[in-house]
Motif scaffolding. Structure first.
Motif, PDB file in Angstrom:
ATOM      1  N   VAL A  66      -0.214   5.132  -5.182  1.00  0.00           N
ATOM      2  CA  VAL A  66       0.188   3.742  -5.401  1.00  0.00           C
ATOM      3  C   VAL A  66       1.667   3.551  -5.086  1.00  0.00           C
ATOM      4  O   VAL A  66       2.077   2.509  -4.555  1.00  0.00           O
ATOM      5  N   THR A  67       2.484   4.564  -5.364  1.00  0.00           N
ATOM      6  CA  THR A  67       3.918   4.482  -5.060  1.00  0.00           C
ATOM      7  C   THR A  67       4.149   4.249  -3.576  1.00  0.00           C
ATOM      8  O   THR A  67       4.914   3.357  -3.172  1.00  0.00           O
ATOM      9  N   PHE A  68       3.506   5.036  -2.726  1.00  0.00           N
ATOM     10  CA  PHE A  68       3.695   4.873  -1.284  1.00  0.00           C
ATOM     11  C   PHE A  68       3.132   3.540  -0.794  1.00  0.00           C
ATOM     12  O   PHE A  68       3.749   2.879   0.059  1.00  0.00           O
ATOM     13  N   ALA A  69       1.993   3.141  -1.328  1.00  0.00           N
ATOM     14  CA  ALA A  69       1.410   1.859  -0.916  1.00  0.00           C
ATOM     15  C   ALA A  69       2.316   0.699  -1.315  1.00  0.00           C
ATOM     16  O   ALA A  69       2.562  -0.231  -0.524  1.00  0.00           O
ATOM     17  N   SER A  70       2.816   0.733  -2.537  1.00  0.00           N
ATOM     18  CA  SER A  70       3.698  -0.328  -3.018  1.00  0.00           C
ATOM     19  C   SER A  70       5.006  -0.358  -2.235  1.00  0.00           C
ATOM     20  O   SER A  70       5.544  -1.431  -1.934  1.00  0.00           O
ATOM     21  N   ALA A  71       5.528   0.806  -1.894  1.00  0.00           N
ATOM     22  CA  ALA A  71       6.766   0.869  -1.116  1.00  0.00           C
ATOM     23  C   ALA A  71       6.584   0.258   0.269  1.00  0.00           C
ATOM     24  O   ALA A  71       7.446  -0.472   0.773  1.00  0.00           O
ATOM     25  N   ARG A  72       5.455   0.552   0.885  1.00  0.00           N
ATOM     26  CA  ARG A  72       5.199  -0.014   2.213  1.00  0.00           C
ATOM     27  C   ARG A  72       5.091  -1.535   2.145  1.00  0.00           C
ATOM     28  O   ARG A  72       5.619  -2.243   3.018  1.00  0.00           O
ATOM     29  N   VAL A  73       4.433  -2.041   1.110  1.00  0.00           N
ATOM     30  CA  VAL A  73       4.337  -3.496   0.936  1.00  0.00           C
ATOM     31  C   VAL A  73       5.724  -4.095   0.706  1.00  0.00           C
ATOM     32  O   VAL A  73       6.049  -5.171   1.222  1.00  0.00           O
ATOM     33  N   SER A  74       6.560  -3.379  -0.059  1.00  0.00           N
ATOM     34  CA  SER A  74       7.890  -3.916  -0.378  1.00  0.00           C
ATOM     35  C   SER A  74       8.765  -4.065   0.855  1.00  0.00           C
ATOM     36  O   SER A  74       9.660  -4.914   0.893  1.00  0.00           O
ATOM     37  N   ASP A  75       8.542  -3.243   1.887  1.00  0.00           N
ATOM     38  CA  ASP A  75       9.305  -3.390   3.124  1.00  0.00           C
ATOM     39  C   ASP A  75       8.924  -4.677   3.862  1.00  0.00           C
ATOM     40  O   ASP A  75       9.693  -5.158   4.701  1.00  0.00           O
ATOM     41  N   ARG A  76       7.760  -5.214   3.546  1.00  0.00           N
ATOM     42  CA  ARG A  76       7.309  -6.449   4.186  1.00  0.00           C
ATOM     43  C   ARG A  76       7.658  -7.684   3.368  1.00  0.00           C
ATOM     44  O   ARG A  76       8.055  -8.711   3.922  1.00  0.00           O
ATOM     45  N   VAL A  77       7.486  -7.609   2.050  1.00  0.00           N
ATOM     46  CA  VAL A  77       7.700  -8.799   1.210  1.00  0.00           C
ATOM     47  C   VAL A  77       9.040  -8.775   0.495  1.00  0.00           C
ATOM     48  O   VAL A  77       9.451  -9.790  -0.079  1.00  0.00           O
ATOM     49  N   GLY A  78       9.734  -7.638   0.507  1.00  0.00           N
ATOM     50  CA  GLY A  78      11.010  -7.509  -0.191  1.00  0.00           C
ATOM     51  C   GLY A  78      10.840  -6.736  -1.489  1.00  0.00           C
ATOM     52  O   GLY A  78       9.830  -6.881  -2.189  1.00  0.00           O
ATOM     53  N   GLN A  79      11.836  -5.910  -1.797  1.00  0.00           N
ATOM     54  CA  GLN A  79      11.756  -5.086  -3.002  1.00  0.00           C
ATOM     55  C   GLN A  79      11.728  -5.924  -4.281  1.00  0.00           C
ATOM     56  O   GLN A  79      11.017  -5.597  -5.235  1.00  0.00           O
ATOM     57  N   ARG A  80      12.461  -7.019  -4.313  1.00  0.00           N
ATOM     58  CA  ARG A  80      12.522  -7.832  -5.530  1.00  0.00           C
ATOM     59  C   ARG A  80      11.162  -8.432  -5.866  1.00  0.00           C
ATOM     60  O   ARG A  80      10.725  -8.424  -7.020  1.00  0.00           O
ATOM     61  N   ARG A  81      10.481  -8.960  -4.878  1.00  0.00           N
ATOM     62  CA  ARG A  81       9.158  -9.544  -5.127  1.00  0.00           C
ATOM     63  C   ARG A  81       8.156  -8.479  -5.566  1.00  0.00           C
ATOM     64  O   ARG A  81       7.355  -8.696  -6.484  1.00  0.00           O
ATOM     65  N   ALA A  82       8.189  -7.345  -4.889  1.00  0.00           N
ATOM     66  CA  ALA A  82       7.265  -6.273  -5.248  1.00  0.00           C
ATOM     67  C   ALA A  82       7.518  -5.783  -6.670  1.00  0.00           C
ATOM     68  O   ALA A  82       6.575  -5.518  -7.431  1.00  0.00           O
ATOM     69  N   LEU A  83       8.786  -5.679  -7.060  1.00  0.00           N
ATOM     70  CA  LEU A  83       9.118  -5.240  -8.414  1.00  0.00           C
ATOM     71  C   LEU A  83       8.686  -6.262  -9.459  1.00  0.00           C
ATOM     72  O   LEU A  83       8.174  -5.898 -10.525  1.00  0.00           O
ATOM     73  N   THR A  84       8.911  -7.521  -9.178  1.00  0.00           N
ATOM     74  CA  THR A  84       8.509  -8.577 -10.114  1.00  0.00           C
ATOM     75  C   THR A  84       7.011  -8.512 -10.371  1.00  0.00           C
ATOM     76  O   THR A  84       6.556  -8.578 -11.524  1.00  0.00           O
TER      77      THR A  84
ATOM     78  N   GLY B  51       3.096   3.145 -10.728  1.00  0.00           N
ATOM     79  CA  GLY B  51       3.212   3.289  -9.285  1.00  0.00           C
ATOM     80  C   GLY B  51       3.651   2.014  -8.581  1.00  0.00           C
ATOM     81  O   GLY B  51       4.404   2.056  -7.605  1.00  0.00           O
ATOM     82  N   LEU B  52       3.191   0.848  -9.068  1.00  0.00           N
ATOM     83  CA  LEU B  52       3.595  -0.424  -8.468  1.00  0.00           C
ATOM     84  C   LEU B  52       5.110  -0.628  -8.540  1.00  0.00           C
ATOM     85  O   LEU B  52       5.719  -1.212  -7.635  1.00  0.00           O
ATOM     86  N   ILE B  53       5.714  -0.177  -9.639  1.00  0.00           N
ATOM     87  CA  ILE B  53       7.168  -0.325  -9.791  1.00  0.00           C
ATOM     88  C   ILE B  53       7.903   0.816  -9.105  1.00  0.00           C
ATOM     89  O   ILE B  53       8.969   0.622  -8.512  1.00  0.00           O
ATOM     90  N   TYR B  54       7.335   1.998  -9.181  1.00  0.00           N
ATOM     91  CA  TYR B  54       7.972   3.181  -8.605  1.00  0.00           C
ATOM     92  C   TYR B  54       8.207   3.035  -7.102  1.00  0.00           C
ATOM     93  O   TYR B  54       9.216   3.528  -6.581  1.00  0.00           O
ATOM     94  N   GLY B  55       7.279   2.388  -6.396  1.00  0.00           N
ATOM     95  CA  GLY B  55       7.397   2.278  -4.949  1.00  0.00           C
ATOM     96  C   GLY B  55       8.685   1.641  -4.470  1.00  0.00           C
ATOM     97  O   GLY B  55       9.440   2.237  -3.694  1.00  0.00           O
ATOM     98  N   PRO B  56       8.993   0.404  -4.906  1.00  0.00           N
ATOM     99  CA  PRO B  56      10.182  -0.281  -4.391  1.00  0.00           C
ATOM    100  C   PRO B  56      11.475  -0.018  -5.160  1.00  0.00           C
ATOM    101  O   PRO B  56      12.540  -0.429  -4.713  1.00  0.00           O
TER     102      PRO B  56
END
Length: 449
Positions: free
Chosen positions: A298-316, A354-359
């Motif tokens: 989940v960490t890697f998946a969330s990190a990849r998404v954060s590169d597209r939508v932005g780390q702040r949105r992914a963390l929120t 994992g959702l938070i760990y990624g970004p």
């Protein structure tokens, strides 16, 4: 003046190069080994140390005392962040990382050789506490350097995914630590609580050798080399951070704290609840390992998404998911029943964390300019580890002893911190957000050059 991305050594343009693969492997493996060492202690404090070092206090207080030494290691992590951040910002990320790994390995082996209270009396828990403090200092210097080695080498549009290798190393190390401990419970049987638990600690010596072989082959980051080329030196980076970047430190701490609160409730306090309820230690540890594997994915998946939508949105998003799941997961953990604990740790540790760990690594690194980035990122991140992971097992153990609503209070504590993290991630906008994340000088510093 400011140092741009074009100054000094060239940043990698792709993650798929030989050099970049070595850098990402160094961040991942180095973090995995250091967190293997650190999480060995966390697990042992749940199932072994209360009996060996604090048995005279009685079952309930022995667990609290063991968790207190666990907390001491977490509170030492910000000190390690300042110490290794200072050397990392002045003398290089790579040098600081090598030293932190050697210190961590030596201390972990020493814990594996520690005599018990029955053998040497009160000196045993005191020595255990001292070693845990040194361990905390060492791991406090690991995360910042490992994350920056990845972020400062990576192309701008892949920083979230690159930095995730440092964070994913944490749960990967937890997997390894948990599986080795679980294997020892099977191989050594009743002897696990006397000498079987020591073997995973002693194995750290071999892992450190492997980690150093990988880490010594990577190059220093372009950001630090650019600072060297400009003859830039900060005598006391921590002073500059506290003077000019206090808001960024607080933001890093408050967003990161939900990660460590989640980790502490489901993987430390939850383990002690399940074992105290009579569940098989091997089964509990195997579920903990399974959840950590899911965390990595989940960490890697969330990190990849954060590169597209932005780390702040992914963390929120990740923090809101954690807040929404806090109450049901607390009651699953509090049941002490293995099946319910398995669900809780897979969802809490595996998904929510994992959702938070990624970004989070790329986000925290982006809050600080290069000349104080190791120090600033480490203080904020490791401060969160001290408050979130260090205090939470003790707080949860105390809250459930309240005569009314014990588990409800634990859920409120967890959900409340997650909501605060979500709010900070959503609304805090640091002054360095629009500047290059790898090599920009701090505005206050640039003004004096």
């Amino acid at each position: 003046m400011s140092i741009s991305d074009q100054t000094g050594p060239t940043r990698q343009t792709s993650l798929n190069t030989g050099e970049m693969r070595r850098i990402l492997a160094s961040s991942f493996v180095g973090s995995a080994i250091e967190f293997y060492d650190f999480m060995l202690y966390a697990t042992a404090s749940s199932i072994v140390f209360p009996k060996l070092y604090f048995a005279d206090l009685g079952p309930g207080l022995a667990v609290v005392a063991a968790f207190a030494t666990l907390a001491a290691g977490y509170f030492a992590r910000p000190i390690g962040g300042v110490l290794f951040g200072h050397f990392g910002d002045r003398y290089g990320r790579k040098k600081a990382l090598v030293v932190s790994m050697v210190v961590m390995g030596g201390v972990t082996v020493a814990i594996g050789l520690m005599p018990t209270t029955a053998q040497i009396g009160i000196i045993a828990p005191i020595l255990l506490l001292v070693l845990r403090l040194v361990q905390g200092v060492a791991v406090g210097g690991e995360w910042g350097g490992a994350a920056l080695m990845a972020v400062e080498h990576a192309p701008k549009n892949r920083r979230g995914f690159a930095a995730a290798f440092a964070n994913a190393g944490g749960p990967a190390g937890a997997v390894l630590a948990t599986l080795v401990l679980s294997l020892m419970t099977v191989l050594t049987g009743p002897a696990f609580t006397t000498w079987g638990w020591r073997i995973p600690f002693l194995l750290s010596a071999l892992l450190i050798i492997v980690g150093l072989m990988i880490r010594l082959k990577v190059s220093e980051t372009p950001a630090f080399q650019a600072l060297q080329a400009a003859s830039h030196e900060r005598r006391l980076p921590v002073v500059d951070v506290l003077r000019h970047h206090k808001g960024a430190v607080v933001a890093a701490l408050m967003v990161t704290i939900s990660v460590y609160t989640t980790q502490a409730i489901v993987t430390v306090w939850g383990v002690s609840v399940a074992v105290a309820a009579g569940e098989d230690k091997t089964a509990v540890l195997n579920w903990k390992a399974a959840a950590a594997i899911l965390t990595v994915i989940v960490t890697f998946a969330s990190a990849r998404v954060s590169d597209r939508v932005g780390q702040r949105r992914a963390l929120t998003f990740g923090c809101l998911v954690t807040a929404a799941s806090a109450f049901p997961l607390v009651f699953l953990v509090g049941s002490g029943e293995l099946g319910q604990y398995a669900v809780a740790i897979m969802l809490g540790n595996g998904v929510a964390q994992g959702l938070i760990y990624g970004p989070i690594a790329a986000y925290v690194a982006s809050l600080f300019p290069a000349d104080v980035r190791y120090t600033g990122a480490s203080i904020g991140y490791q401060g969160a580890s001290a408050l979130g992971a260090g205090l939470t097992p003790v707080i949860a153990s105390a809250l459930v002893l309240l005569p009314v609503g014990g588990l409800w209070w634990v859920g409120a504590y967890w959900a409340g911190l997650a909501l605060v993290s979500a709010a900070v991630a959503a609304f805090y906008r640091p002054g360095t957000d629009t500047q290059p994340a790898a090599t920009t000088m701090a505005p206050a510093v640039a003004a004096h050059r």
